[in-house]
Design a protein around this motif. Structure first.
Motif, mmCIF file in Angstrom:
data_model
loop_
_atom_site.group_PDB
_atom_site.id
_atom_site.type_symbol
_atom_site.label_atom_id
_atom_site.label_comp_id
_atom_site.label_asym_id
_atom_site.label_seq_id
_atom_site.Cartn_x
_atom_site.Cartn_y
_atom_site.Cartn_z
ATOM 1 N N GLN A 27 14.967 -33.998 1.208
ATOM 2 C CA GLN A 27 16.099 -33.880 0.285
ATOM 3 C C GLN A 27 16.698 -35.241 -0.056
ATOM 4 O OE1 GLN A 27 15.158 -31.031 -0.697
ATOM 5 N NE2 GLN A 27 17.178 -30.041 -0.809
ATOM 6 N N GLU A 28 16.773 -36.127 0.911
ATOM 7 C CA GLU A 28 17.326 -37.457 0.662
ATOM 8 C C GLU A 28 16.350 -38.341 -0.111
ATOM 9 O OE1 GLU A 28 20.364 -38.592 1.149
ATOM 10 O OE2 GLU A 28 21.012 -36.663 1.963
ATOM 11 N N LEU A 29 15.066 -38.201 0.150
ATOM 12 C CA LEU A 29 14.075 -38.979 -0.605
ATOM 13 C C LEU A 29 14.089 -38.620 -2.081
ATOM 14 C CD1 LEU A 29 11.022 -39.022 1.852
ATOM 15 C CD2 LEU A 29 12.479 -40.958 1.199
ATOM 16 N N LYS A 30 14.469 -37.385 -2.396
ATOM 17 C CA LYS A 30 14.593 -36.998 -3.810
ATOM 18 C C LYS A 30 15.632 -37.851 -4.527
ATOM 19 C CE LYS A 30 13.370 -32.126 -3.051
ATOM 20 N NZ LYS A 30 13.870 -30.726 -3.050
ATOM 21 N N LYS A 31 16.623 -38.319 -3.789
ATOM 22 C CA LYS A 31 17.708 -39.100 -4.383
ATOM 23 C C LYS A 31 17.362 -40.580 -4.506
ATOM 24 C CE LYS A 31 21.022 -36.096 -1.983
ATOM 25 N NZ LYS A 31 22.096 -36.054 -0.937
ATOM 26 N N ILE A 32 16.573 -41.109 -3.561
ATOM 27 C CA ILE A 32 16.389 -42.564 -3.506
ATOM 28 C C ILE A 32 14.968 -43.023 -3.833
ATOM 29 C CG2 ILE A 32 18.242 -42.786 -1.805
ATOM 30 C CD1 ILE A 32 16.102 -43.161 0.352
ATOM 31 N N GLU A 170 24.505 -33.671 8.806
ATOM 32 C CA GLU A 170 25.217 -33.343 7.565
ATOM 33 C C GLU A 170 25.992 -32.052 7.775
ATOM 34 O OE1 GLU A 170 23.880 -31.788 3.217
ATOM 35 O OE2 GLU A 170 23.212 -33.825 3.726
ATOM 36 N N VAL A 171 27.303 -32.145 7.643
ATOM 37 C CA VAL A 171 28.175 -30.988 7.843
ATOM 38 C C VAL A 171 28.413 -30.302 6.501
ATOM 39 C CG1 VAL A 171 30.425 -30.207 8.668
ATOM 40 C CG2 VAL A 171 29.287 -32.141 9.772
ATOM 41 N N ALA A 338 29.772 -40.015 12.599
ATOM 42 C CA ALA A 338 29.842 -40.623 11.261
ATOM 43 C C ALA A 338 28.841 -41.767 11.101
ATOM 44 C CB ALA A 338 31.258 -41.118 10.993
ATOM 45 N N ASN A 339 28.343 -42.315 12.214
ATOM 46 C CA ASN A 339 27.366 -43.401 12.145
ATOM 47 C C ASN A 339 25.945 -42.914 11.890
ATOM 48 O OD1 ASN A 339 29.289 -45.465 12.816
ATOM 49 N ND2 ASN A 339 29.185 -44.816 14.961
ATOM 50 N N PHE A 340 25.740 -41.608 11.977
ATOM 51 C CA PHE A 340 24.403 -41.033 11.831
ATOM 52 C C PHE A 340 24.354 -40.190 10.560
ATOM 53 C CE2 PHE A 340 25.028 -41.827 16.292
ATOM 54 C CZ PHE A 340 23.796 -42.222 16.780
ATOM 55 N N THR A 341 23.696 -40.685 9.536
ATOM 56 C CA THR A 341 23.596 -39.938 8.282
ATOM 57 C C THR A 341 22.128 -39.807 7.878
ATOM 58 O OG1 THR A 341 23.723 -41.897 6.836
ATOM 59 C CG2 THR A 341 25.818 -40.896 7.543
ATOM 60 N N ALA A 347 16.499 -43.743 4.035
ATOM 61 C CA ALA A 347 16.319 -45.094 3.499
ATOM 62 C C ALA A 347 15.430 -45.933 4.421
ATOM 63 C CB ALA A 347 17.681 -45.760 3.316
ATOM 64 N N SER A 348 15.652 -45.836 5.722
ATOM 65 C CA SER A 348 14.824 -46.584 6.668
ATOM 66 C C SER A 348 13.393 -46.055 6.678
ATOM 67 C CB SER A 348 15.426 -46.493 8.074
ATOM 68 O OG SER A 348 16.707 -47.090 8.116
ATOM 69 N N THR A 349 13.252 -44.738 6.562
ATOM 70 C CA THR A 349 11.916 -44.135 6.527
ATOM 71 C C THR A 349 11.160 -44.575 5.281
ATOM 72 O OG1 THR A 349 12.703 -42.194 7.755
ATOM 73 C CG2 THR A 349 10.650 -41.948 6.510
ATOM 74 N N LEU A 350 11.838 -44.597 4.156
ATOM 75 C CA LEU A 350 11.202 -45.045 2.915
ATOM 76 C C LEU A 350 10.752 -46.499 3.045
ATOM 77 C CD1 LEU A 350 10.377 -44.415 0.023
ATOM 78 C CD2 LEU A 350 12.673 -45.092 -0.720
#
Length: 358
Positions: A27-32, A170-171, A338-341, A347-350
């Motif tokens: 889901q996050e890779l879709k954004k970045i 993610e809450v 809050a430090n873990f998103t 981003a690091s995986t990409l």
């Protein structure tokens, strides 16, 4: 660059830690990941949330008649015929044959460190899969420094190949408010031997002697040794105070976290421990095993206990139940979570995936 992703775990209807990790990364890779083309490989059609993709994403359904070996056989065939530039496998097992550069996430090696906690066939499968992935993947991602050390210890992994990238949390924006008739402790995860459920139950029995109105909710489906846990509860006359929910939907999961007196996650071995972050993110006090991975994740926002001692777990529950301690744990937990998103994780995986395309 064309990036392929094994999306079979993310597409499962009933998700636990590994499946949620896969889901949120996609889901996050879709954004970045706008500069690249992505192929999502699955054995069935994508669920609606995953299927909602930008134009640079495509789904490839690779049908396979058997229940097992989809990755090793069917995905292997696809990697031979139509390989992407890089293949990302978010969970341990990589294809046997692959013409693409491969990145794999290995979440833990409990099957090597604590083999007695696993069924025989499961232990053999995980050991073989991990060995193959460590030696044939081009890069390895793991969620903690502890897991990196374990990979080096048990599989002689090349440290230069390993990237430590923590998971995220993610809450949901709207968490259902539920009024509970009795206070309760919460365990979140599969109910199985390797999660140390018997010692948790014995600890709860000790606490329950002093606090008769206190309940214990175990939220997760039964796994290896789960039926024995249910039988023990009934044999001790605790059936009215201990609830085994089975699999739960996401809305109820977050509602349970928010309403709990504390999360008790006294497991014997973890590579990360996602429930710790989930509880902290909503201000739920955490009681957890004094393990290296848990220290990395929960930091100072937890009460640490000896998982081998029901008495220690019971003492930790009593401490976390103190109003002043609970309030402080809730505050520190929110700050830590809050430090873990997932955006940082993705981003690091990409970055790791892109490093193989250069």
């Amino acid at each position: 660059m064309i990036i392929g992703i094994d999306s079979s775990r993310a597409n499962k209807a009933q998700k636990t830690g590994t499946e949620w990790y896969s889901f949120f990364i996609i889901q996050e890779l879709k954004k970045i990941g706008v500069k690249h083309q992505f192929r999502l490989y699955t054995n069935t059609l994508l669920e609606p949330a995953l299927a909602a993709c930008p134009e640079n994403f495509e789904q490839r359904v690779l049908h396979w008649p058997l229940k097992y070996l989809w990755t090793q056989k069917r995905l292997s065939w696809e990697m031979l015929l139509h390989p992407p530039d890089v293949l990302f496998v978010p969970a341990h097992t990589i294809p046997i044959f692959c013409r693409a550069k491969t990145v794999v996430t290995i979440h833990d090696v409990g099957f090597a460190a604590q083999p007695q906690l696993y069924p025989f066939h499961e232990k053999l499968y995980h050991r073989a899969s991990a060995w193959f992935a460590v030696h044939f993947a081009d890069r390895i991602i793991c969620p903690t420094e502890f897991t990196k050390r374990e990979l080096i210890k048990f599989y002689h992994a090349d440290p230069a190949k390993i990237a430590v990238i923590p998971h995220g949390v993610e809450v949901p924006k709207n968490i259902e408010s539920t009024k509970w008739n009795r206070p309760y402790l919460l365990y979140m995860g599969r109910v199985e031997q390797k999660k140390n459920i018997m010692n948790l139950l014995e600890a709860y029995a000790l606490v329950h002697m002093k606090h008769q109105d206190l309940r214990l909710i175990l939220a997760g489906r039964l796994g290896f040794g789960g039926k024995e846990c249910v039988a023990w509860v009934n044999s001790q006359g605790l059936g009215q105070s201990v609830e085994f929910t089975g699999s739960i939907i996401e809305d109820r999961k977050w509602s349970l976290y928010r309403g709990a007196l504390a999360l008790v996650f006294a497991t014997l071995y973890e590579g990360f421990g996602l429930p710790l972050l989930e509880a902290q993110a909503v201000g739920c006090p955490v009681v957890t095993s004094d393990l290296p991975a848990h220290r990395e994740v929960a930091q100072e926002a937890a009460v640490y206990v000896d998982p081998a001692s029901p008495q220690s777990i019971a003492q930790g529950i009593e401490r976390a139940s103190d109003p002043g301690v609970a309030q402080n744990l809730g505050k520190l937990g929110r700050l830590n979570a809050a430090n873990f998103t997932w955006s940082k994780t993705a981003a690091s995986t990409l970055g790791v995936l892109e490093s193989l395309g250069r």
